[in-house]
Motif scaffolding. Structure first.
Motif, PDB file in Angstrom:
ATOM      1  N   ASP A  72       0.830  -1.207   0.000  1.00 44.24           N
ATOM      2  CA  ASP A  72       0.000   0.000   0.000  1.00 44.24           C
ATOM      3  C   ASP A  72       0.862   1.254   0.000  1.00 44.24           C
ATOM      4  OD1 ASP A  72      -2.372  -1.403  -0.042  1.00 44.24           O
ATOM      5  OD2 ASP A  72      -2.705  -1.253   2.121  1.00 44.24           O
ATOM      6  N   PHE A  73       1.944   1.231   0.778  1.00 45.77           N
ATOM      7  CA  PHE A  73       2.834   2.383   0.825  1.00 45.77           C
ATOM      8  C   PHE A  73       3.512   2.604  -0.521  1.00 45.77           C
ATOM      9  CE2 PHE A  73       7.135   4.093   1.599  1.00 45.77           C
ATOM     10  CZ  PHE A  73       6.767   5.363   2.001  1.00 45.77           C
ATOM     11  N   VAL A  74       4.047   1.547  -1.103  1.00 43.50           N
ATOM     12  CA  VAL A  74       4.721   1.664  -2.398  1.00 43.50           C
ATOM     13  C   VAL A  74       3.739   2.168  -3.451  1.00 43.50           C
ATOM     14  CG1 VAL A  74       5.905   0.377  -4.232  1.00 43.50           C
ATOM     15  CG2 VAL A  74       6.485  -0.046  -1.829  1.00 43.50           C
ATOM     16  N   ASN A  75       2.526   1.653  -3.458  1.00 40.98           N
ATOM     17  CA  ASN A  75       1.512   2.125  -4.413  1.00 40.98           C
ATOM     18  C   ASN A  75       1.192   3.596  -4.193  1.00 40.98           C
ATOM     19  OD1 ASN A  75       1.304  -0.389  -5.630  1.00 40.98           O
ATOM     20  ND2 ASN A  75      -0.366  -1.049  -4.294  1.00 40.98           N
ATOM     21  N   ALA A  76       1.087   4.031  -2.935  1.00 40.07           N
ATOM     22  CA  ALA A  76       0.804   5.438  -2.626  1.00 40.07           C
ATOM     23  C   ALA A  76       1.947   6.336  -3.081  1.00 40.07           C
ATOM     24  CB  ALA A  76       0.544   5.613  -1.133  1.00 40.07           C
ATOM     25  N   VAL A  77       3.186   5.886  -2.928  1.00 44.11           N
ATOM     26  CA  VAL A  77       4.349   6.663  -3.363  1.00 44.11           C
ATOM     27  C   VAL A  77       4.316   6.858  -4.869  1.00 44.11           C
ATOM     28  CG1 VAL A  77       6.859   6.556  -3.654  1.00 44.11           C
ATOM     29  CG2 VAL A  77       5.851   6.080  -1.430  1.00 44.11           C
ATOM     30  N   PHE A  78       4.051   5.796  -5.613  1.00 44.80           N
ATOM     31  CA  PHE A  78       4.026   5.912  -7.061  1.00 44.80           C
ATOM     32  C   PHE A  78       2.832   6.742  -7.534  1.00 44.80           C
ATOM     33  CE2 PHE A  78       7.299   2.747  -6.914  1.00 44.80           C
ATOM     34  CZ  PHE A  78       8.080   3.062  -8.025  1.00 44.80           C
ATOM     35  N   GLU A  79       1.724   6.663  -6.837  1.00 42.74           N
ATOM     36  CA  GLU A  79       0.564   7.498  -7.187  1.00 42.74           C
ATOM     37  C   GLU A  79       0.897   8.976  -6.952  1.00 42.74           C
ATOM     38  OE1 GLU A  79      -2.842   8.655  -8.781  1.00 42.74           O
ATOM     39  OE2 GLU A  79      -2.161   6.578  -8.755  1.00 42.74           O
ATOM     40  N   LEU A  80       1.535   9.278  -5.840  1.00 47.80           N
ATOM     41  CA  LEU A  80       1.948  10.645  -5.543  1.00 47.80           C
ATOM     42  C   LEU A  80       2.938  11.160  -6.595  1.00 47.80           C
ATOM     43  CD1 LEU A  80       2.011  13.110  -3.671  1.00 47.80           C
ATOM     44  CD2 LEU A  80       3.812  11.949  -2.379  1.00 47.80           C
ATOM     45  N   ALA A  81       3.897  10.330  -6.968  1.00 47.75           N
ATOM     46  CA  ALA A  81       4.863  10.717  -7.987  1.00 47.75           C
ATOM     47  C   ALA A  81       4.192  10.986  -9.326  1.00 47.75           C
ATOM     48  CB  ALA A  81       5.936   9.634  -8.124  1.00 47.75           C
ATOM     49  N   LYS A  82       3.203  10.147  -9.660  1.00 48.25           N
ATOM     50  CA  LYS A  82       2.485  10.311 -10.920  1.00 48.25           C
ATOM     51  C   LYS A  82       1.705  11.629 -10.919  1.00 48.25           C
ATOM     52  CE  LYS A  82      -0.015   6.803 -11.906  1.00 48.25           C
ATOM     53  NZ  LYS A  82      -1.090   5.834 -12.118  1.00 48.25           N
ATOM     54  N   ARG A  83       1.024  11.931  -9.802  1.00 50.45           N
ATOM     55  CA  ARG A  83       0.268  13.184  -9.709  1.00 50.45           C
ATOM     56  C   ARG A  83       1.197  14.389  -9.750  1.00 50.45           C
ATOM     57  NH1 ARG A  83      -2.828  10.917  -5.114  1.00 50.45           N
ATOM     58  NH2 ARG A  83      -1.673  12.442  -3.879  1.00 50.45           N
ATOM     59  N   SER A  84       2.337  14.290  -9.102  1.00 52.36           N
ATOM     60  CA  SER A  84       3.302  15.394  -9.081  1.00 52.36           C
ATOM     61  C   SER A  84       3.873  15.645 -10.471  1.00 52.36           C
ATOM     62  CB  SER A  84       4.440  15.097  -8.106  1.00 52.36           C
ATOM     63  OG  SER A  84       3.950  15.028  -6.796  1.00 52.36           O
ATOM     64  N   ALA A  85       4.126  14.597 -11.215  1.00 49.58           N
ATOM     65  CA  ALA A  85       4.677  14.734 -12.556  1.00 49.58           C
ATOM     66  C   ALA A  85       3.663  15.346 -13.517  1.00 49.58           C
ATOM     67  CB  ALA A  85       5.140  13.381 -13.078  1.00 49.58           C
ATOM     68  N   ALA A  86       2.372  15.111 -13.267  1.00 47.20           N
ATOM     69  CA  ALA A  86       1.317  15.633 -14.131  1.00 47.20           C
ATOM     70  C   ALA A  86       1.113  17.134 -13.958  1.00 47.20           C
ATOM     71  CB  ALA A  86       0.007  14.891 -13.850  1.00 47.20           C
TER      72      ALA A  86
END
Length: 87
Positions: A72-86
């Motif tokens: 769950d943590f790893v998925n949340a990190v990648f989701e945050l990174a994806k939103r930040s990159a957008a």
């Protein structure tokens, strides 16, 4: 976010009063989170992030977590990174 999804020590960080009462810093995991974000920026895979967290648990915190507990943590990190990159 960190303590919500990955909290191997079990610190009740969502409750500031409890954390202060216990004398534990709110930012207990910040140094590890900074390294996780560096790994993401450098193109690490979810597995590499999970392996890093496992190393933190085993070598620094002297704990072990159940298999899959970091997902769950790893998925949340990648989701945050994806939103930040957008942005």
């Amino acid at each position: 976010m960190c303590a919500k999804h990955w909290n191997p020590i079990g610190i009740p960080m969502e409750n500031t009063a409890t954390s202060e009462k216990l004398g534990l810093p709110e930012d207990e995991y910040d140094n590890y989170l900074i390294q996780v974000m560096r790994l993401v920026v450098d193109g690490a895979s979810p597995r590499q992030i999970s392996d890093y967290l496992g190393k933190v648990e085993n070598e620094y915190l002297m704990l072990s977590s159940p298999s899959g507990s970091k997902d769950d943590f790893v998925n949340a990190v990648f989701e945050l990174a994806k939103r930040s990159a957008a942005r």
